[in-house]
Design an enzyme around this catalytic site. Structure first.
Site, PDB file in Angstrom:
ATOM      1  N   ASN A  91       0.947  -1.078  -0.179  1.00  0.00           N
ATOM      2  CA  ASN A  91      -0.118   0.059  -0.013  1.00  0.00           C
ATOM      3  C   ASN A  91       0.761   1.288  -0.120  1.00  0.00           C
ATOM      4  O   ASN A  91       1.979   1.297   0.720  1.00  0.00           O
ATOM      5  CB  ASN A  91      -1.025   0.108   1.228  1.00  0.00           C
ATOM      6  N   ILE A  92       0.241   2.217  -0.803  1.00  0.00           N
ATOM      7  CA  ILE A  92       1.092   3.556  -0.963  1.00  0.00           C
ATOM      8  C   ILE A  92       0.204   4.491  -0.547  1.00  0.00           C
ATOM      9  O   ILE A  92      -0.748   4.823  -1.345  1.00  0.00           O
ATOM     10  CB  ILE A  92       1.846   3.603  -2.330  1.00  0.00           C
ATOM     11  N   GLU A  93       0.374   5.089   0.556  1.00  0.00           N
ATOM     12  CA  GLU A  93      -0.500   6.206   1.138  1.00  0.00           C
ATOM     13  C   GLU A  93      -0.140   7.641   0.701  1.00  0.00           C
ATOM     14  O   GLU A  93       0.908   7.788  -0.067  1.00  0.00           O
ATOM     15  CB  GLU A  93      -0.562   6.211   2.717  1.00  0.00           C
TER      16      GLU A  93
ATOM     17  N   CYS B 147      -3.923   0.767  -2.416  1.00  0.00           N
ATOM     18  CA  CYS B 147      -3.975  -0.474  -2.005  1.00  0.00           C
ATOM     19  C   CYS B 147      -2.986  -1.292  -2.595  1.00  0.00           C
ATOM     20  O   CYS B 147      -2.579  -1.093  -3.655  1.00  0.00           O
ATOM     21  CB  CYS B 147      -5.143  -1.146  -1.893  1.00  0.00           C
TER      22      CYS B 147
ATOM     23  N   GLU C 213      -2.993  -4.450  -3.259  1.00  0.00           N
ATOM     24  CA  GLU C 213      -3.554  -5.233  -4.480  1.00  0.00           C
ATOM     25  C   GLU C 213      -3.429  -4.519  -5.723  1.00  0.00           C
ATOM     26  O   GLU C 213      -2.988  -5.307  -6.891  1.00  0.00           O
ATOM     27  CB  GLU C 213      -4.997  -5.833  -4.264  1.00  0.00           C
TER      28      GLU C 213
ATOM     29  N   CYS D 266     -10.281  -4.790  -0.332  1.00  0.00           N
ATOM     30  CA  CYS D 266     -11.308  -3.647  -0.205  1.00  0.00           C
ATOM     31  C   CYS D 266     -12.257  -4.017  -1.492  1.00  0.00           C
ATOM     32  O   CYS D 266     -11.903  -4.462  -2.409  1.00  0.00           O
ATOM     33  CB  CYS D 266     -11.007  -2.584   0.086  1.00  0.00           C
TER      34      CYS D 266
ATOM     35  N   CYS E  56     -10.626  -2.798  -4.565  1.00  0.00           N
ATOM     36  CA  CYS E  56      -9.529  -3.941  -5.191  1.00  0.00           C
ATOM     37  C   CYS E  56     -10.250  -4.921  -6.024  1.00  0.00           C
ATOM     38  O   CYS E  56      -9.868  -5.430  -6.983  1.00  0.00           O
ATOM     39  CB  CYS E  56      -8.670  -4.181  -4.085  1.00  0.00           C
TER      40      CYS E  56
END
Ligand code: THU
Length: 141
Positions: A50-52, A61, A63, A94, A97
């Protein structure tokens, strides 16, 4: 709950890839590290974390990062997905995804796992029934 060690060699390989990707999670806002790894129909593995983003809605996310890497490298049929977090029970993909898996899935198996090796396996169609897919658009009159 199953243990990852009881699943196939191929699935364990994805688990290891997802676990390493999770280490690279960029999640300073939620502090939830997520990793994912996918296998494509030609046997290739792609992983993601995940890359916020400080503009929260720009977060991606794990995935979808893995899927975007695969598709952008020319591998657009996904047969298996492993997601890993440190949570108990493990986190499932989620909704967003799931929609993206529906686009590129090919009879996909989804495994939700965690760092202590708990694993639960699902047929994608069972966790995302009646999906809106490319077939609906391509078959329009
Ligand atoms: N997250 C994922 O990477 N995959 C999921 O399927 C659920 C949520 C991430 C997004 C965000 O960085 C953090 O987990 C908390 O929602």
């Amino acid at each position: 709950m199953q243990k990852i060690q009881s699943l196939s060699k191929q699935t364990q390989e994805l688990y290891i890839a997802a676990k390493s990707a999770r280490e690279r999670s960029y999640s300073p806002y939620s502090s939830h590290k997520v990793g994912a790894a996918i296998r494509t129909s030609d046997g290739k593995i792609f992983s993601g974390c995940n890359i916020e983003n400080s503009s929260y809605g720009a977060t991606v996310c794990a995935e979808r990062v893995a899927i975007q890497k695969a598709v952008s490298e020319g591998h657009a049929k996904i047969t298996e997905v492993v997601v890993i977090t440190d949570s108990n029970p493990p986190w499932p993909p989620c909704g967003m995804c799931r929609q993206v898996i529906a686009e590129f899935g090919d009879n996909t198996l989804v495994h939700t796992t965690n760092l202590v090796g708990d694993a639960e396996s699902f047929k994608f169609a069972d966790i995302f029934p009646r999906a809106f897919t490319p077939d609906h658009l391509l078959s329009r009159r």
